[in-house]
Motif scaffolding. Structure first.
Motif, PDB file in Angstrom:
ATOM      1  N   GLN A 234       0.870  -1.176   0.000  1.00  0.00           N
ATOM      2  CA  GLN A 234       0.000   0.000   0.000  1.00  0.00           C
ATOM      3  C   GLN A 234       0.905   1.223   0.000  1.00  0.00           C
ATOM      4  O   GLN A 234       1.350   1.687   1.047  1.00  0.00           O
ATOM      5  CB  GLN A 234      -0.900  -0.026   1.239  1.00  0.00           C
ATOM      6  N   GLY A 235       1.213   1.722  -1.205  1.00  0.00           N
ATOM      7  CA  GLY A 235       2.217   2.773  -1.310  1.00  0.00           C
ATOM      8  C   GLY A 235       3.558   2.203  -0.899  1.00  0.00           C
ATOM      9  O   GLY A 235       4.021   1.190  -1.411  1.00  0.00           O
ATOM     10  N   SER A 236       4.213   2.871   0.049  1.00  0.00           N
ATOM     11  CA  SER A 236       5.503   2.383   0.537  1.00  0.00           C
ATOM     12  C   SER A 236       5.349   1.413   1.713  1.00  0.00           C
ATOM     13  O   SER A 236       6.337   0.888   2.229  1.00  0.00           O
ATOM     14  CB  SER A 236       6.368   3.574   0.982  1.00  0.00           C
ATOM     15  N   ARG A 237       4.112   1.160   2.098  1.00  0.00           N
ATOM     16  CA  ARG A 237       3.854   0.319   3.271  1.00  0.00           C
ATOM     17  C   ARG A 237       3.632  -1.128   2.871  1.00  0.00           C
ATOM     18  O   ARG A 237       2.942  -1.420   1.896  1.00  0.00           O
ATOM     19  CB  ARG A 237       2.626   0.856   4.000  1.00  0.00           C
ATOM     20  N   GLU A 238       4.225  -2.065   3.606  1.00  0.00           N
ATOM     21  CA  GLU A 238       4.008  -3.488   3.401  1.00  0.00           C
ATOM     22  C   GLU A 238       3.049  -4.014   4.466  1.00  0.00           C
ATOM     23  O   GLU A 238       3.238  -3.762   5.653  1.00  0.00           O
ATOM     24  CB  GLU A 238       5.326  -4.269   3.481  1.00  0.00           C
ATOM     25  N   ILE A 239       2.016  -4.746   4.035  1.00  0.00           N
ATOM     26  CA  ILE A 239       1.056  -5.323   4.967  1.00  0.00           C
ATOM     27  C   ILE A 239       1.208  -6.842   4.892  1.00  0.00           C
ATOM     28  O   ILE A 239       0.879  -7.467   3.878  1.00  0.00           O
ATOM     29  CB  ILE A 239      -0.379  -4.912   4.622  1.00  0.00           C
ATOM     30  N   HIS A 240       1.717  -7.424   5.960  1.00  0.00           N
ATOM     31  CA  HIS A 240       1.946  -8.863   6.000  1.00  0.00           C
ATOM     32  C   HIS A 240       0.672  -9.544   6.501  1.00  0.00           C
ATOM     33  O   HIS A 240       0.474  -9.733   7.701  1.00  0.00           O
ATOM     34  CB  HIS A 240       3.135  -9.192   6.905  1.00  0.00           C
ATOM     35  N   VAL A 241      -0.189  -9.914   5.566  1.00  0.00           N
ATOM     36  CA  VAL A 241      -1.482 -10.499   5.924  1.00  0.00           C
ATOM     37  C   VAL A 241      -1.299 -11.925   6.436  1.00  0.00           C
ATOM     38  O   VAL A 241      -1.906 -12.316   7.439  1.00  0.00           O
ATOM     39  CB  VAL A 241      -2.430 -10.469   4.710  1.00  0.00           C
ATOM     40  N   LEU A 242      -0.493 -12.703   5.757  1.00  0.00           N
ATOM     41  CA  LEU A 242      -0.162 -14.055   6.198  1.00  0.00           C
ATOM     42  C   LEU A 242       1.342 -14.141   6.402  1.00  0.00           C
ATOM     43  O   LEU A 242       2.117 -13.721   5.543  1.00  0.00           O
ATOM     44  CB  LEU A 242      -0.622 -15.096   5.170  1.00  0.00           C
ATOM     45  N   ALA A 243       1.732 -14.697   7.540  1.00  0.00           N
ATOM     46  CA  ALA A 243       3.153 -14.687   7.896  1.00  0.00           C
ATOM     47  C   ALA A 243       3.623 -16.069   8.347  1.00  0.00           C
ATOM     48  O   ALA A 243       4.338 -16.220   9.324  1.00  0.00           O
ATOM     49  CB  ALA A 243       3.404 -13.667   9.006  1.00  0.00           C
ATOM     50  N   GLY A 244       3.174 -17.099   7.600  1.00  0.00           N
ATOM     51  CA  GLY A 244       3.553 -18.466   7.949  1.00  0.00           C
ATOM     52  C   GLY A 244       2.380 -19.282   8.457  1.00  0.00           C
ATOM     53  O   GLY A 244       2.548 -20.200   9.254  1.00  0.00           O
ATOM     54  N   ALA A 245       1.168 -18.969   7.982  1.00  0.00           N
ATOM     55  CA  ALA A 245      -0.048 -19.627   8.460  1.00  0.00           C
ATOM     56  C   ALA A 245      -0.077 -21.089   8.025  1.00  0.00           C
ATOM     57  O   ALA A 245       0.159 -21.409   6.857  1.00  0.00           O
ATOM     58  CB  ALA A 245      -1.288 -18.901   7.938  1.00  0.00           C
ATOM     59  N   SER A 246      -0.387 -21.977   8.982  1.00  0.00           N
ATOM     60  CA  SER A 246      -0.451 -23.414   8.705  1.00  0.00           C
ATOM     61  C   SER A 246      -1.639 -24.033   9.429  1.00  0.00           C
ATOM     62  O   SER A 246      -1.940 -23.664  10.568  1.00  0.00           O
ATOM     63  CB  SER A 246       0.835 -24.116   9.176  1.00  0.00           C
ATOM     64  N   VAL A 247      -2.295 -24.978   8.765  1.00  0.00           N
ATOM     65  CA  VAL A 247      -3.376 -25.743   9.400  1.00  0.00           C
ATOM     66  C   VAL A 247      -3.667 -26.976   8.550  1.00  0.00           C
ATOM     67  O   VAL A 247      -3.464 -26.966   7.338  1.00  0.00           O
ATOM     68  CB  VAL A 247      -4.663 -24.894   9.566  1.00  0.00           C
ATOM     69  N   ASP A 248      -4.117 -28.048   9.204  1.00  0.00           N
ATOM     70  CA  ASP A 248      -4.633 -29.231   8.519  1.00  0.00           C
ATOM     71  C   ASP A 248      -6.129 -29.328   8.786  1.00  0.00           C
ATOM     72  O   ASP A 248      -6.578 -29.118   9.916  1.00  0.00           O
ATOM     73  CB  ASP A 248      -3.963 -30.512   9.035  1.00  0.00           C
ATOM     74  N   VAL A 249      -6.892 -29.652   7.751  1.00  0.00           N
ATOM     75  CA  VAL A 249      -8.321 -29.915   7.892  1.00  0.00           C
ATOM     76  C   VAL A 249      -8.542 -31.367   7.482  1.00  0.00           C
ATOM     77  O   VAL A 249      -8.206 -31.761   6.364  1.00  0.00           O
ATOM     78  CB  VAL A 249      -9.165 -28.971   7.016  1.00  0.00           C
ATOM     79  N   TRP A 250      -9.121 -32.152   8.396  1.00  0.00           N
ATOM     80  CA  TRP A 250      -9.241 -33.592   8.196  1.00  0.00           C
ATOM     81  C   TRP A 250     -10.620 -33.973   7.677  1.00  0.00           C
ATOM     82  O   TRP A 250     -11.574 -33.213   7.815  1.00  0.00           O
ATOM     83  CB  TRP A 250      -8.940 -34.314   9.513  1.00  0.00           C
ATOM     84  N   PRO A 251     -10.737 -35.158   7.069  1.00  0.00           N
ATOM     85  CA  PRO A 251     -12.027 -35.590   6.524  1.00  0.00           C
ATOM     86  C   PRO A 251     -13.134 -35.518   7.569  1.00  0.00           C
ATOM     87  O   PRO A 251     -12.966 -35.953   8.711  1.00  0.00           O
ATOM     88  CB  PRO A 251     -11.762 -37.045   6.107  1.00  0.00           C
TER      89      PRO A 251
END
Length: 236
Positions: free
Chosen positions: A20-37
């Motif tokens: 956003q202009g000169s600004r960095e927005i780190h929305v995801l920063a290493g997100a992890s998850v497992d979803v099982w049957p």
């Protein structure tokens, strides 16, 4: 390893940054998850935390800056557009806050069309569409177009459409957010019941903490990471 012992969805170390202009927005920063049957997993977090971005990446609609998206054990991160489309059509169903039904087609046709795109005959597609819609109390509304349906009926039709191709995984973004509280409660109850009967897994973004408490698991998107908490601890 059997399908029951492999996550339907694995998100591994997802990173996504917007500028956003000169600004960095780190929305995801290493997100992890497992979803099982068979699991229904609530995705919660404040507005602007990145829940929709996470769902778009999980649904192969957007590419992360880093990390991996595995669907039924297959790494889909580097697939081309055609490959991602095939996975979405065969493995996933999507439900949005606004139903996004095709206005010129009936409820029955809206649920049958995705099956016909996948190669089923019109008769086969309409037969399953009729069963799904009837199971959610829409047996008398099959020939009605979206404009002739109430908000709750439109969203029930969208739920049936998402399940039409027997996906392994449903991704839902505020699926009852556009409904009044009473209708929201009813549609949510039917939504979870249909997921259970169809045996699909679901990752559902919601601001409704009461609904989140009633799912199997809850993950919170916090500072770009996913943190699992007990459903009983939601909002406390």
């Amino acid at each position: 390893m059997t399908a029951q012992h492999i996550p339907v969805l694995s998100l591994i170390g997802l990173q996504r940054t917007f500028h956003q202009g000169s600004r960095e927005i780190h929305v995801l920063a290493g997100a992890s998850v497992d979803v099982w049957p068979g699991q229904c997993v609530a995705l919660v977090g404040p507005s602007g935390a990145g829940k929709s971005t996470l769902l778009h990446i999980a649904g192969l609609l957007e590419t992360p800056d880093a990390g991996h998206v595995l669907v039924a054990g297959r790494d889909c991160t580097t697939l081309d557009d055609e490959g991602r489309t095939r996975v979405r059509r065969s493995e996933m169903g999507f439900i949005y806050q606004f139903h996004q039904l095709l206005p010129e087609f009936s409820a029955l046709e809206n649920v049958a069309i995705p099956q016909m795109i996948l190669g089923l005959s019109r008769r086969e597609g309409e037969e399953r569409a009729r069963r799904l819609l009837t199971s959610l109390g829409l047996g008398e509304r099959l020939d009605h177009r979206p404009a002739q349906l109430s908000g709750g009926e439109q969203q029930r039709t969208a739920i049936c459409r998402a399940l039409a191709n027997r996906p392994r995984l449903i991704l839902a973004d505020e699926p009852t957010g556009n409904l009044d509280p009473r209708t929201s409660e009813l549609v949510f109850h039917e939504l979870i019941g249909l997921f259970r009967s169809e045996g699909v897994a679901a990752l559902i973004a919601t601001h409704n903490l009461e609904l989140a408490r009633r799912m199997d698991r809850v993950v919170v998107l916090d500072n770009g990471l996913l943190v699992e908490i007990s459903p009983h601890a939601v909002g406390r």
